[in-house]
Scaffold this active site. Structure first.
Site, short mmCIF file in Angstrom:
data_model
loop_
_atom_site.label_atom_id
_atom_site.label_comp_id
_atom_site.label_asym_id
_atom_site.label_seq_id
_atom_site.Cartn_x
_atom_site.Cartn_y
_atom_site.Cartn_z
CE LYS A 1 -12.71 -40.77 -32.29
NZ LYS A 1 -12.34 -39.37 -32.17
CD GLN B 1 -13.09 -35.15 -29.11
OE1 GLN B 1 -12.44 -35.83 -29.90
NE2 GLN B 1 -14.19 -34.53 -29.47
CG ASP C 1 -7.58 -23.89 -36.60
OD1 ASP C 1 -7.85 -24.32 -37.72
OD2 ASP C 1 -7.88 -22.76 -36.21
#
Lengths: 334, 334
Positions: free
Chosen positions: B102, B146, B155
């Site tokens: 990324k 991450q 969550d």
């Protein structure tokens, strides 16, 4: 799968039994013809089957008793009596009836309640201020906002709650979705690994029902572990039929009168009717309430069915009561 | 519907063509045999069919170009260069590779980026403080957390965002779900009224995909208007097969290698493989990445299929880039 015409055929063949059934109806008890069949050899020979009619009114009474005793305990422990506040916007007749039913039930169960009226022209700003004021008021346990467009309730004000619901976290489950959940639970129907078809994707009914039923039973807010099919107005009718025939539980929340017909439903399935549609009776001309399910035809094919009225409606009110008491319990003691 | 044995039969019958296909493979271009068929009368007589392989790498390149020109425009208008920050927790090898991919892509597109490392033992408190600090930092456009358990990302930290997603409001769509959405859109596949089967109900992949695809195309965050089936580990295999055979689009996100086999899939369906499973090759003994779909067998039955690797993976990174630039655009100008 019997076609509707075959069912009509059955109706004709059992005409001789009509007076017996009418008698039972008159005594205001729902008749489970599966039980009747087992007892009467005459019925058995006809192989007549009728679904267990799950009475929302009866289940709601059960929950009301539980809530009542919860409230009595809370008050006996020195807590303030739970209070339900309603903000009622606009002058829609159905909304007024709905709210009156709730506040009446609240007082019957030992809760205090109050209703604030605002015209449909109320500004977004005033509404937000009002809601904020009520949220901070420790004397209020539960708040209901009844708007002309019921979907707005969830849309505008409870993003965090919906976020928690969809992440399987402890939260306030929207009352109608909670009602459907409780109906399934209290009827003792298994959902794990079963196919559940939800027709309708509204944000306050269809979507939360799908969220509850598909999710994990071991999460913080337990789910039903079912395979869930989300159908809606874009689902072509033949495909809806195909999917309905695979469903162990059908939840009709589309707002389309008699959308679910007998030829669609799998034999023995549970059919829960969330629809509340006002229709003019073609014979009497009077307005009457009908659901999304063709009740008379489907009940001779389904295993379990909820009627309209007397099904999801009273259970929804019971769940509002339960949510209010839960809110009162979770609030810091005062 | 052709059974897998019939397909194996086809393989044998076209053995003479093998060298041709191998040549094409060697040239590193995916071959659309449907197109080949149209040109070669020899192929036509064999009625050989292979799905269009939708290259995520190719689509990602498309999006990268768009993002690159967006960034150039932003900077030319005097804005700060978009910046992607990553908090990388623990020392999981796959996470490190994922993050490196990324940040490398970010710099290739003209974005700056930075990575902060924390051990797996980091406290919840420190994490929240760090995230809060980064959120307030105007120099950071996008933040990726991450964690060893990827599900935690959504969550714990983005309840409001998930709430908005599920209420069809403008929001950051989780990158993998956005990748699946873009693959369908850019391949030109219609979703309205179609049956979409999502296998897997994780909160950062399966659930948001179901939310995107079932919802209304006219809402603030447009949806796919598809009938969506949410299947998962509690769905018995025979029932999964039954439902898969009705699906126009199958999205496999269960994390089970080769869960979706050719006999399950409807002829001509689109199959999107989200699975990334590391398996030991029984022949070479080497670790290799496989998806949730039995690619070789399914591609001769499906209409469109994404490979693993080179499918959803690169598209997910492209969507992270796109989300970061969107965040930079939405931030107040500085």
């Amino acid at each position: 799968m019997a076609a509707p015409t075959a069912l009509t055929g059955n109706y004709i063949r059992i005409q001789t039994l009509t007076s017996y059934f009418q008698h039972c109806r008159r005594s205001k008890r729902w008749i489970n013809l599966k039980t009747v069949n087992r007892r009467s050899p005459f019925c058995q020979s006809l192989k007549r089957h009728v679904a267990t009619v799950v009475s929302g009114t009866g289940l709601a009474r059960q929950i009301h008793k539980e809530v009542q005793s919860d409230i009595a305990k809370l008050v006996a422990q020195g807590n303030r009596r739970p209070h339900l506040s309603v903000i009622l916007v606009g002058d829609n007749h159905a909304s007024h009836t709905y709210v009156r039913n709730k506040t009446r039930t609240a007082s019957l169960l030992g809760m205090s309640s109050s209703t604030i009226f605002r015209p449909a022209s109320v500004s977004q700003e005033e509404m937000l201020e009002l809601i904020d004021k009520f949220n901070r008021d420790r004397g209020i346990s539960g708040l209901l906002v009844q708007l002309p467009l019921p979907e707005k309730d969830v849309d505008g004000f409870h993003i965090v709650n919906i976020g928690k619901l969809c992440l399987d976290q402890r939260c306030m489950v929207p009352a109608t979705a909670a009602a459907v959940w409780e109906i399934i639970r209290r009827t003792g129907i298994e959902t794990v690994g079963k196919n559940v078809l939800v027709v309708g994707r509204s944000k306050n009914v269809g979507m939360p029902i799908a969220m509850l039923l598909h999710s994990d039973r071991n999460h913080e807010r337990p789910g039903g572990d079912a395979t869930v099919i989300m159908a809606h107005r874009c689902t072509p009718l033949p495909r809806l039929k195909e999917l309905t025939s695979l469903a162990d539980i059908v939840i009709a929340a589309a707002g389309v009168p008699h959308l679910i017909t007998a030829d669609m439903v799998k034999e023995g399935a549970m059919v829960i009717d969330v629809g509340i549609n006002r229709m003019q009776d073609p014979v009497t001309g009077k307005l009457r309430v009908v659901g999304d399910v063709d009740f008379e035809a489907v009940k001779v094919k389904a295993g379990f069915i909820t009627p309209v009225p007397g099904g999801v409606g009273p259970m929804t009110i019971a769940m509002v009561m339960k949510n209010t008491v839960t809110a009162a319990k979770n609030a810091p003691t005062y």
